[in-house]
Write a protein that holds these residues in place. Sequence first.
Motif, PDB file in Angstrom:
ATOM      1  N   HIS A  10       0.845  -1.202   0.000  1.00 18.22           N
ATOM      2  CA  HIS A  10       0.000   0.000   0.000  1.00 18.22           C
ATOM      3  C   HIS A  10       0.877   1.247   0.000  1.00 18.22           C
ATOM      4  O   HIS A  10       1.863   1.320   0.703  1.00 18.22           O
ATOM      5  CB  HIS A  10      -0.896   0.040   1.248  1.00 18.22           C
ATOM      6  CG  HIS A  10      -1.875  -1.070   1.339  1.00 18.22           C
ATOM      7  ND1 HIS A  10      -2.959  -1.169   0.502  1.00 18.22           N
ATOM      8  CD2 HIS A  10      -1.946  -2.143   2.169  1.00 18.22           C
ATOM      9  CE1 HIS A  10      -3.662  -2.239   0.814  1.00 18.22           C
ATOM     10  NE2 HIS A  10      -3.062  -2.849   1.816  1.00 18.22           N
ATOM     11  N   ASP A  11       0.517   2.216  -0.813  1.00 20.13           N
ATOM     12  CA  ASP A  11       1.155   3.530  -0.767  1.00 20.13           C
ATOM     13  C   ASP A  11       0.232   4.375   0.096  1.00 20.13           C
ATOM     14  O   ASP A  11      -0.888   4.692  -0.292  1.00 20.13           O
ATOM     15  CB  ASP A  11       1.270   4.093  -2.179  1.00 20.13           C
ATOM     16  CG  ASP A  11       2.121   5.338  -2.228  1.00 20.13           C
ATOM     17  OD1 ASP A  11       2.678   5.717  -1.183  1.00 20.13           O
ATOM     18  OD2 ASP A  11       2.225   5.935  -3.312  1.00 20.13           O
ATOM     19  N   VAL A  12       0.673   4.708   1.310  1.00 24.59           N
ATOM     20  CA  VAL A  12      -0.225   5.293   2.306  1.00 24.59           C
ATOM     21  C   VAL A  12       0.419   6.501   2.975  1.00 24.59           C
ATOM     22  O   VAL A  12       1.634   6.563   3.115  1.00 24.59           O
ATOM     23  CB  VAL A  12      -0.632   4.217   3.349  1.00 24.59           C
ATOM     24  CG1 VAL A  12       0.561   3.721   4.113  1.00 24.59           C
ATOM     25  CG2 VAL A  12      -1.708   4.694   4.276  1.00 24.59           C
ATOM     26  N   SER A  13      -0.412   7.481   3.358  1.00 21.20           N
ATOM     27  CA  SER A  13       0.065   8.635   4.122  1.00 21.20           C
ATOM     28  C   SER A  13      -0.921   8.926   5.251  1.00 21.20           C
ATOM     29  O   SER A  13      -2.112   8.632   5.148  1.00 21.20           O
ATOM     30  CB  SER A  13       0.230   9.855   3.223  1.00 21.20           C
ATOM     31  OG  SER A  13      -0.994  10.225   2.659  1.00 21.20           O
ATOM     32  N   THR A  34      -4.706   8.251   4.025  1.00 22.63           N
ATOM     33  CA  THR A  34      -4.911   8.260   2.586  1.00 22.63           C
ATOM     34  C   THR A  34      -4.149   7.117   1.932  1.00 22.63           C
ATOM     35  O   THR A  34      -2.946   6.977   2.130  1.00 22.63           O
ATOM     36  CB  THR A  34      -4.446   9.594   1.966  1.00 22.63           C
ATOM     37  OG1 THR A  34      -5.144  10.659   2.614  1.00 22.63           O
ATOM     38  CG2 THR A  34      -4.719   9.642   0.485  1.00 22.63           C
ATOM     39  N   PHE A  35      -4.884   6.307   1.169  1.00 22.43           N
ATOM     40  CA  PHE A  35      -4.276   5.266   0.351  1.00 22.43           C
ATOM     41  C   PHE A  35      -4.224   5.800  -1.074  1.00 22.43           C
ATOM     42  O   PHE A  35      -5.222   6.305  -1.595  1.00 22.43           O
ATOM     43  CB  PHE A  35      -5.113   3.981   0.382  1.00 22.43           C
ATOM     44  CG  PHE A  35      -5.088   3.293   1.713  1.00 22.43           C
ATOM     45  CD1 PHE A  35      -4.103   2.384   2.018  1.00 22.43           C
ATOM     46  CD2 PHE A  35      -6.053   3.569   2.666  1.00 22.43           C
ATOM     47  CE1 PHE A  35      -4.068   1.754   3.245  1.00 22.43           C
ATOM     48  CE2 PHE A  35      -6.036   2.952   3.895  1.00 22.43           C
ATOM     49  CZ  PHE A  35      -5.037   2.034   4.185  1.00 22.43           C
ATOM     50  N   TRP A  36      -3.050   5.714  -1.700  1.00 24.24           N
ATOM     51  CA  TRP A  36      -2.882   6.187  -3.071  1.00 24.24           C
ATOM     52  C   TRP A  36      -2.984   4.982  -3.991  1.00 24.24           C
ATOM     53  O   TRP A  36      -2.159   4.076  -3.942  1.00 24.24           O
ATOM     54  CB  TRP A  36      -1.541   6.892  -3.220  1.00 24.24           C
ATOM     55  CG  TRP A  36      -1.493   8.114  -2.370  1.00 24.24           C
ATOM     56  CD1 TRP A  36      -1.054   8.194  -1.074  1.00 24.24           C
ATOM     57  CD2 TRP A  36      -1.967   9.413  -2.701  1.00 24.24           C
ATOM     58  NE1 TRP A  36      -1.215   9.477  -0.603  1.00 24.24           N
ATOM     59  CE2 TRP A  36      -1.763  10.244  -1.584  1.00 24.24           C
ATOM     60  CE3 TRP A  36      -2.526   9.954  -3.847  1.00 24.24           C
ATOM     61  CZ2 TRP A  36      -2.108  11.585  -1.575  1.00 24.24           C
ATOM     62  CZ3 TRP A  36      -2.861  11.294  -3.841  1.00 24.24           C
ATOM     63  CH2 TRP A  36      -2.655  12.098  -2.724  1.00 24.24           C
ATOM     64  N   ILE A  37      -4.024   4.962  -4.817  1.00 23.78           N
ATOM     65  CA  ILE A  37      -4.268   3.823  -5.702  1.00 23.78           C
ATOM     66  C   ILE A  37      -4.092   4.248  -7.159  1.00 23.78           C
ATOM     67  O   ILE A  37      -4.266   5.418  -7.499  1.00 23.78           O
ATOM     68  CB  ILE A  37      -5.682   3.242  -5.477  1.00 23.78           C
ATOM     69  CG1 ILE A  37      -6.751   4.322  -5.598  1.00 23.78           C
ATOM     70  CG2 ILE A  37      -5.783   2.565  -4.125  1.00 23.78           C
ATOM     71  CD1 ILE A  37      -8.168   3.841  -5.467  1.00 23.78           C
ATOM     72  N   VAL A  54      -4.458   8.107  -7.412  1.00 25.34           N
ATOM     73  CA  VAL A  54      -5.674   8.787  -6.976  1.00 25.34           C
ATOM     74  C   VAL A  54      -5.838   8.561  -5.466  1.00 25.34           C
ATOM     75  O   VAL A  54      -5.679   7.437  -4.996  1.00 25.34           O
ATOM     76  CB  VAL A  54      -6.901   8.228  -7.739  1.00 25.34           C
ATOM     77  CG1 VAL A  54      -8.167   8.895  -7.293  1.00 25.34           C
ATOM     78  CG2 VAL A  54      -6.707   8.384  -9.237  1.00 25.34           C
ATOM     79  N   PRO A  55      -6.158   9.604  -4.691  1.00 23.78           N
ATOM     80  CA  PRO A  55      -6.297   9.429  -3.246  1.00 23.78           C
ATOM     81  C   PRO A  55      -7.622   8.776  -2.853  1.00 23.78           C
ATOM     82  O   PRO A  55      -8.666   9.052  -3.428  1.00 23.78           O
ATOM     83  CB  PRO A  55      -6.222  10.856  -2.700  1.00 23.78           C
ATOM     84  CG  PRO A  55      -6.686  11.708  -3.824  1.00 23.78           C
ATOM     85  CD  PRO A  55      -6.273  11.004  -5.087  1.00 23.78           C
ATOM     86  N   ASP A  56      -7.551   7.892  -1.867  1.00 23.56           N
ATOM     87  CA  ASP A  56      -8.720   7.268  -1.246  1.00 23.56           C
ATOM     88  C   ASP A  56      -8.588   7.566   0.251  1.00 23.56           C
ATOM     89  O   ASP A  56      -7.840   6.894   0.950  1.00 23.56           O
ATOM     90  CB  ASP A  56      -8.724   5.768  -1.535  1.00 23.56           C
ATOM     91  CG  ASP A  56      -9.957   5.076  -0.986  1.00 23.56           C
ATOM     92  OD1 ASP A  56     -10.956   5.755  -0.734  1.00 23.56           O
ATOM     93  OD2 ASP A  56      -9.904   3.844  -0.808  1.00 23.56           O
TER      94      ASP A  56
END
Length: 76
Positions: A10-13, A34-37, A54-56
């Motif tokens: 996961h690319d996460v912030s 925020t997960f970047w998908i 795209v941010p989720d």
Amino acid sequence: MLMKLGRKGHDVSLIQEQRYSRDYDSVYSRYKLTFWIEGEKKNKKTGEKKKCKVPDTYEFNSAIELLQYMVVRANE
């Protein structure tokens, strides 16, 4: 937890905001995870589609809720 989510691909912030509440005359914290998908974005002028992240985003009002969600997500 962020490292564990990152290792799972996961690319996460994570962002913590502090805000002042006039109603209660106190400061409170809000957390945004925020997960970047991978997704596509369309240029409005040219109509061209481009791949981008795209941010989720999920918002939490307490650190306990945030931690519970992160634990469930990391163990999926």
